[in-house]
Write a protein that holds these residues in place. Structure first.
Motif, PDB file in Angstrom:
ATOM      1  N   GLY A   1      31.802  41.102  41.399  1.00  0.00           N
ATOM      2  CA  GLY A   1      31.147  39.827  41.132  1.00  0.00           C
ATOM      3  C   GLY A   1      31.842  38.699  41.876  1.00  0.00           C
ATOM      4  N   LEU A   2      31.837  37.524  41.285  1.00  0.00           N
ATOM      5  CA  LEU A   2      32.442  36.357  41.938  1.00  0.00           C
ATOM      6  C   LEU A   2      33.897  36.636  42.325  1.00  0.00           C
ATOM      7  N   ILE A   3      34.697  37.089  41.356  1.00  0.00           N
ATOM      8  CA  ILE A   3      36.129  37.256  41.618  1.00  0.00           C
ATOM      9  C   ILE A   3      36.399  38.532  42.421  1.00  0.00           C
ATOM     10  N   GLY A   4      35.815  39.667  41.980  1.00  0.00           N
ATOM     11  CA  GLY A   4      36.040  40.922  42.698  1.00  0.00           C
ATOM     12  C   GLY A   4      35.487  40.864  44.117  1.00  0.00           C
TER      13      GLY A   4
ATOM     14  N   TYR B   1      33.884  48.886  44.209  1.00  0.00           N
ATOM     15  CA  TYR B   1      33.048  49.676  43.288  1.00  0.00           C
ATOM     16  C   TYR B   1      32.481  48.729  42.237  1.00  0.00           C
ATOM     17  N   ASP B   2      31.216  48.920  41.923  1.00  0.00           N
ATOM     18  CA  ASP B   2      30.600  48.138  40.847  1.00  0.00           C
ATOM     19  C   ASP B   2      29.632  49.044  40.104  1.00  0.00           C
ATOM     20  N   ALA B   3      29.509  48.831  38.801  1.00  0.00           N
ATOM     21  CA  ALA B   3      28.603  49.649  37.998  1.00  0.00           C
ATOM     22  C   ALA B   3      27.145  49.342  38.330  1.00  0.00           C
TER      23      ALA B   3
ATOM     24  N   ALA C   1      38.384  43.922  38.266  1.00  0.00           N
ATOM     25  CA  ALA C   1      37.750  42.597  38.290  1.00  0.00           C
ATOM     26  C   ALA C   1      36.447  42.627  37.507  1.00  0.00           C
ATOM     27  N   VAL C   2      36.479  43.339  36.380  1.00  0.00           N
ATOM     28  CA  VAL C   2      35.300  43.423  35.508  1.00  0.00           C
ATOM     29  C   VAL C   2      35.524  42.529  34.290  1.00  0.00           C
ATOM     30  N   PRO C   3      34.461  42.149  33.582  1.00  0.00           N
ATOM     31  CA  PRO C   3      34.647  41.350  32.358  1.00  0.00           C
ATOM     32  C   PRO C   3      35.465  42.121  31.322  1.00  0.00           C
TER      33      PRO C   3
ATOM     34  N   ASP D   1      44.881  43.376  37.246  1.00  0.00           N
ATOM     35  CA  ASP D   1      43.570  42.897  36.824  1.00  0.00           C
ATOM     36  C   ASP D   1      43.494  41.401  37.075  1.00  0.00           C
ATOM     37  N   VAL D   2      42.316  40.832  36.837  1.00  0.00           N
ATOM     38  CA  VAL D   2      42.127  39.392  37.061  1.00  0.00           C
ATOM     39  C   VAL D   2      41.603  38.707  35.806  1.00  0.00           C
ATOM     40  N   THR D   3      41.639  39.421  34.683  1.00  0.00           N
ATOM     41  CA  THR D   3      41.010  38.937  33.458  1.00  0.00           C
ATOM     42  C   THR D   3      41.627  37.623  32.997  1.00  0.00           C
ATOM     43  N   SER D   4      40.788  36.756  32.441  1.00  0.00           N
ATOM     44  CA  SER D   4      41.216  35.404  32.083  1.00  0.00           C
ATOM     45  C   SER D   4      42.130  35.349  30.874  1.00  0.00           C
ATOM     46  N   VAL D   5      42.301  36.469  30.188  1.00  0.00           N
ATOM     47  CA  VAL D   5      43.187  36.501  29.031  1.00  0.00           C
ATOM     48  C   VAL D   5      44.096  37.725  29.190  1.00  0.00           C
TER      49      VAL D   5
ATOM     50  N   MET E   1      43.759  31.579  39.057  1.00  0.00           N
ATOM     51  CA  MET E   1      43.160  30.378  38.468  1.00  0.00           C
ATOM     52  C   MET E   1      42.192  29.777  39.491  1.00  0.00           C
ATOM     53  N   ALA E   2      41.197  30.573  39.838  1.00  0.00           N
ATOM     54  CA  ALA E   2      40.189  30.146  40.812  1.00  0.00           C
ATOM     55  C   ALA E   2      38.835  30.551  40.256  1.00  0.00           C
ATOM     56  N   GLY E   3      37.818  29.852  40.624  1.00  0.00           N
ATOM     57  CA  GLY E   3      36.490  30.235  40.159  1.00  0.00           C
ATOM     58  C   GLY E   3      35.518  29.105  40.367  1.00  0.00           C
TER      59      GLY E   3
ATOM     60  N   SER F   1      28.104  33.095  39.424  1.00  0.00           N
ATOM     61  CA  SER F   1      28.633  34.446  39.250  1.00  0.00           C
ATOM     62  C   SER F   1      28.021  35.375  40.283  1.00  0.00           C
ATOM     63  N   GLY F   2      28.556  36.591  40.320  1.00  0.00           N
ATOM     64  CA  GLY F   2      27.965  37.638  41.140  1.00  0.00           C
ATOM     65  C   GLY F   2      28.478  37.657  42.568  1.00  0.00           C
ATOM     66  N   PHE F   3      28.194  38.782  43.246  1.00  0.00           N
ATOM     67  CA  PHE F   3      28.700  38.963  44.615  1.00  0.00           C
ATOM     68  C   PHE F   3      28.189  37.867  45.548  1.00  0.00           C
TER      69      PHE F   3
ATOM     70  N   THR G   1      29.048  27.454  33.258  1.00  0.00           N
ATOM     71  CA  THR G   1      29.445  28.867  33.328  1.00  0.00           C
ATOM     72  C   THR G   1      28.562  29.676  32.380  1.00  0.00           C
ATOM     73  N   ARG G   2      28.334  30.965  32.717  1.00  0.00           N
ATOM     74  CA  ARG G   2      27.525  31.794  31.825  1.00  0.00           C
ATOM     75  C   ARG G   2      28.141  31.829  30.422  1.00  0.00           C
ATOM     76  N   ALA G   3      27.287  31.672  29.412  1.00  0.00           N
ATOM     77  CA  ALA G   3      27.775  31.625  28.027  1.00  0.00           C
ATOM     78  C   ALA G   3      28.574  32.877  27.676  1.00  0.00           C
TER      79      ALA G   3
HETATM   80  N1  NAD Z   1      34.503  33.307  36.988  1.00  0.00           N
HETATM   81  C1  NAD Z   1      35.693  32.743  36.990  1.00  0.00           C
HETATM   82  O1  NAD Z   1      35.816  31.536  37.193  1.00  0.00           O
HETATM   83  C2  NAD Z   1      36.899  33.608  36.766  1.00  0.00           C
HETATM   84  C3  NAD Z   1      38.159  33.114  37.170  1.00  0.00           C
HETATM   85  C4  NAD Z   1      39.276  33.935  37.029  1.00  0.00           C
HETATM   86  C5  NAD Z   1      39.143  35.205  36.457  1.00  0.00           C
HETATM   87  N2  NAD Z   1      37.922  35.627  36.042  1.00  0.00           N
HETATM   88  C6  NAD Z   1      37.832  36.982  35.468  1.00  0.00           C
HETATM   89  O2  NAD Z   1      37.289  37.825  36.469  1.00  0.00           O
HETATM   90  C7  NAD Z   1      36.566  38.888  35.847  1.00  0.00           C
HETATM   91  C8  NAD Z   1      35.206  38.989  36.513  1.00  0.00           C
HETATM   92  O3  NAD Z   1      34.569  37.742  36.382  1.00  0.00           O
HETATM   93  P1  NAD Z   1      33.475  37.282  37.440  1.00  0.00           P
HETATM   94  O4  NAD Z   1      33.364  35.817  37.337  1.00  0.00           O
HETATM   95  O5  NAD Z   1      33.719  37.884  38.773  1.00  0.00           O
HETATM   96  O6  NAD Z   1      32.159  37.943  36.778  1.00  0.00           O
HETATM   97  P2  NAD Z   1      30.814  38.401  37.486  1.00  0.00           P
HETATM   98  O7  NAD Z   1      29.794  38.474  36.400  1.00  0.00           O
HETATM   99  O8  NAD Z   1      30.517  37.566  38.683  1.00  0.00           O
HETATM  100  O9  NAD Z   1      31.143  39.899  37.980  1.00  0.00           O
HETATM  101  C9  NAD Z   1      31.483  40.945  37.136  1.00  0.00           C
HETATM  102  C10 NAD Z   1      31.088  42.240  37.840  1.00  0.00           C
HETATM  103  O10 NAD Z   1      31.611  43.358  37.108  1.00  0.00           O
HETATM  104  C11 NAD Z   1      30.642  44.387  37.164  1.00  0.00           C
HETATM  105  N3  NAD Z   1      30.873  45.341  36.088  1.00  0.00           N
HETATM  106  C12 NAD Z   1      30.637  45.193  34.761  1.00  0.00           C
HETATM  107  N4  NAD Z   1      31.004  46.314  34.107  1.00  0.00           N
HETATM  108  C13 NAD Z   1      31.488  47.169  35.029  1.00  0.00           C
HETATM  109  C14 NAD Z   1      32.028  48.481  34.972  1.00  0.00           C
HETATM  110  N5  NAD Z   1      32.154  49.134  33.799  1.00  0.00           N
HETATM  111  N6  NAD Z   1      32.441  49.058  36.114  1.00  0.00           N
HETATM  112  C15 NAD Z   1      32.322  48.405  37.288  1.00  0.00           C
HETATM  113  N7  NAD Z   1      31.809  47.167  37.417  1.00  0.00           N
HETATM  114  C16 NAD Z   1      31.408  46.565  36.296  1.00  0.00           C
HETATM  115  C17 NAD Z   1      29.328  43.656  37.037  1.00  0.00           C
HETATM  116  O11 NAD Z   1      28.232  44.462  37.483  1.00  0.00           O
HETATM  117  C18 NAD Z   1      29.575  42.430  37.913  1.00  0.00           C
HETATM  118  O12 NAD Z   1      29.206  42.670  39.256  1.00  0.00           O
HETATM  119  C19 NAD Z   1      36.523  38.586  34.363  1.00  0.00           C
HETATM  120  O13 NAD Z   1      37.477  39.358  33.710  1.00  0.00           O
HETATM  121  C20 NAD Z   1      36.911  37.117  34.275  1.00  0.00           C
HETATM  122  O14 NAD Z   1      37.619  36.862  33.082  1.00  0.00           O
HETATM  123  C21 NAD Z   1      36.798  34.879  36.203  1.00  0.00           C
END
Ligand code: NAD
Length: 402
Positions: free
Chosen positions: A76-79, A96-98, A127-129, A149-153, A175-177, A181-183, A277-279
């Motif tokens: 998605g955005l981050i990955g 890789y993405d699901a 880089a998944v939620p 990982d890149v998870t926010s928590v 700390m970027a974003g 969302s999405g690729f 941001t998405r809810a």
């Molecule tokens: N958006 C931000 O500003 C931001 C900033 C820093 C960190 N993050 C963290 O980055 C992570 C991703 O956020 P994002 O903004 O890129 O979200 P996003 O919705 O843009 O992308 C998430 C991607 O993960 C994929 N996905 C979901 N389940 C999956 C699975 N089981 N296997 C493989 N792929 C899977 C989805 O299809 C989607 O393409 C989150 O953990 C978020 O906390 C987000």
């Protein structure tokens, strides 16, 4: 000076310094070479011919992490941005993405994409939620390489990783974003100049793995901040998660309020930007960090209640000024300016103290010791650290430290 131990048992002396400062110059050209339609890789792990840019050149004493075989899980955005940035830094990256549509988008953009999670590499970046982490960690069962990982928590991720028995893990959070969302929203330059937290747990995190990732991410243009998971979660509750809730509540001012919507300008726009941001993502961030967010929200509410009470005083203007003034000064002093460079020991406690006082690492440029082989495919890197020194910069004031 830093001593490292080689798993290979083949000692090789080198010089490596971790440089730490507060204004990282943007890295040179990180543009990805684009591919024509005929060069588009297949959806399965592709061998599509791509022109991979050279790894960023370093001095003879630069960190040693280059040409790493990396899987980015979640595009998605981050990955997607990380896929682009790591590729532009010359690493061998596969995504890789699901979601098949997301995989197709990444493949169409010229990247190697797999239909299942590849584990024949040195590093997996998750880089998944947050809710998707557990199933992905199941797929990593038995994986020998390094995982981040890149998870926010961070504390819940630390717990999950321990539960899944991941052998080598360093939690991270760029700390970027942005609100999208999405690729399609991903950018190679998303991490330029951003703070990238790398968690360092005393007695738990391998310092060698931490330094390896610090080297990797500083080379994508980030400033690496060493913090514990708990320290990270408290800080992001204060400056990211609570602001998301506050922005959402502020956006509610528009409900059935056409005149306010017509008049809303800079204050409303700036104060509510992240409310777009998405809810689901806001809820995942805040719900996943509920204890820290709750405590920090209570603190903010207490401040707001105090201001509310001052409005009832006979002279609310005179009452408010001394309460507001220190906050105004804090905001005007942010971001802090960098102090002079200093040398620090490349040790867990010294790095954590740097993070607590608002400092960050801008490059791993040298280690004295021996190199070894890390990871699954044999990337050369630091494999053990017993002692050493690092270069550092600190803020001129500690007003923004946590
Ligand atoms: N958006 C931000 O500003 C931001 C900033 C820093 C960190 N993050 C963290 O980055 C992570 C991703 O956020 P994002 O903004 O890129 O979200 P996003 O919705 O843009 O992308 C998430 C991607 O993960 C994929 N996905 C979901 N389940 C999956 C699975 N089981 N296997 C493989 N792929 C899977 C989805 O299809 C989607 O393409 C989150 O953990 C978020 O906390 C987000």
């Amino acid at each position: 000076m830093l001593t490292v131990t080689a798993e290979s048992g083949l000692p090789e002396r080198l010089i490596l310094f971790v440089s730490v400062c507060h204004r990282l110059p943007l890295p040179p050209g990180k543009k990805k070479a684009s591919l024509g339609p005929t060069e588009r890789p297949a959806t399965a792990l592709s061998t599509g011919k791509r022109v991979v840019p050279q790894a960023r050149a370093g001095s003879p004493t630069c960190g040693r992490v280059s040409g790493v075989n990396i899987t980015v899980a979640g595009l998605g955005l981050i990955g997607g941005s990380l896929l682009r940035a790591l590729d532009a830094s010359g690493h061998r990256v596969v995504g890789y993405d699901a979601d098949p549509a997301t995989r197709d988008q990444a493949a169409a953009a010229g990247f190697r994409v797999a239909t299942s999670l590849p584990t024949d590499n040195d590093l997996v970046v998750l880089a998944v939620p947050l809710p998707a982490l557990s199933p992905v960690l199941d797929e990593l069962s038995g994986y020998e390489g390094l995982v981040t990982d890149v998870t926010s928590v961070k504390a819940p991720v630390r717990d999950l990783v321990a539960k899944h028995g991941v052998r080598r893990f360093v939690g991270g959070h760029p700390m970027a974003g942005k609100e999208t969302s999405g690729f399609a929203a991903s950018e190679a330059t998303l991490f330029d100049g951003c703070a990238w937290v790398l968690c360092l747990e005393p007695g738990e995190t391998s310092l060698a793995d931490w330094l390896t990732l610090a080297d990797l991410f500083t080379r994508t243009g980030s400033r690496v901040v060493p913090l514990t998971a708990a320290g990270h979660d408290r800080a992001v509750a204060q400056v990211s998660h609570v602001p998301h809730l506050f922005a959402a509540a502020l956006s509610g001012q528009l409900r059935d309020n056409a005149p306010a919507a017509a008049l809303a300008a800079g204050s409303f726009r700036d104060g509510t930007r992240v409310a777009a941001t998405r809810a689901e993502l806001i809820a995942a961030m805040c719900g996943g960090n509920a204890a820290a967010v709750g405590a920090e929200l209570d603190r903010l509410l207490a401040d707001l209640h105090e201001m509310r009470a001052l409005l009832d005083q006979a002279d609310p203007v005179a009452a408010l000024v001394p309460v507001l003034r220190p906050d105004v000064e804090l905001r005007r002093a942010w971001p802090p300016t960098a102090g002079p460079s200093v040398d620090l020991p490349a040790e867990t406690e010294a790095l954590l103290e740097l993070g607590r006082t608002g400092g960050w690492v801008t490059g791993v440029t040298g280690v004295t010791g021996v190199t070894g082989v890390t990871g699954v495919t044999g990337v050369t890197g630091v494999t053990g650290v017993t002692e050493g020194t690092v270069s550092a910069k600190r803020p001129e004031t500690d007003r923004n430290s946590f």
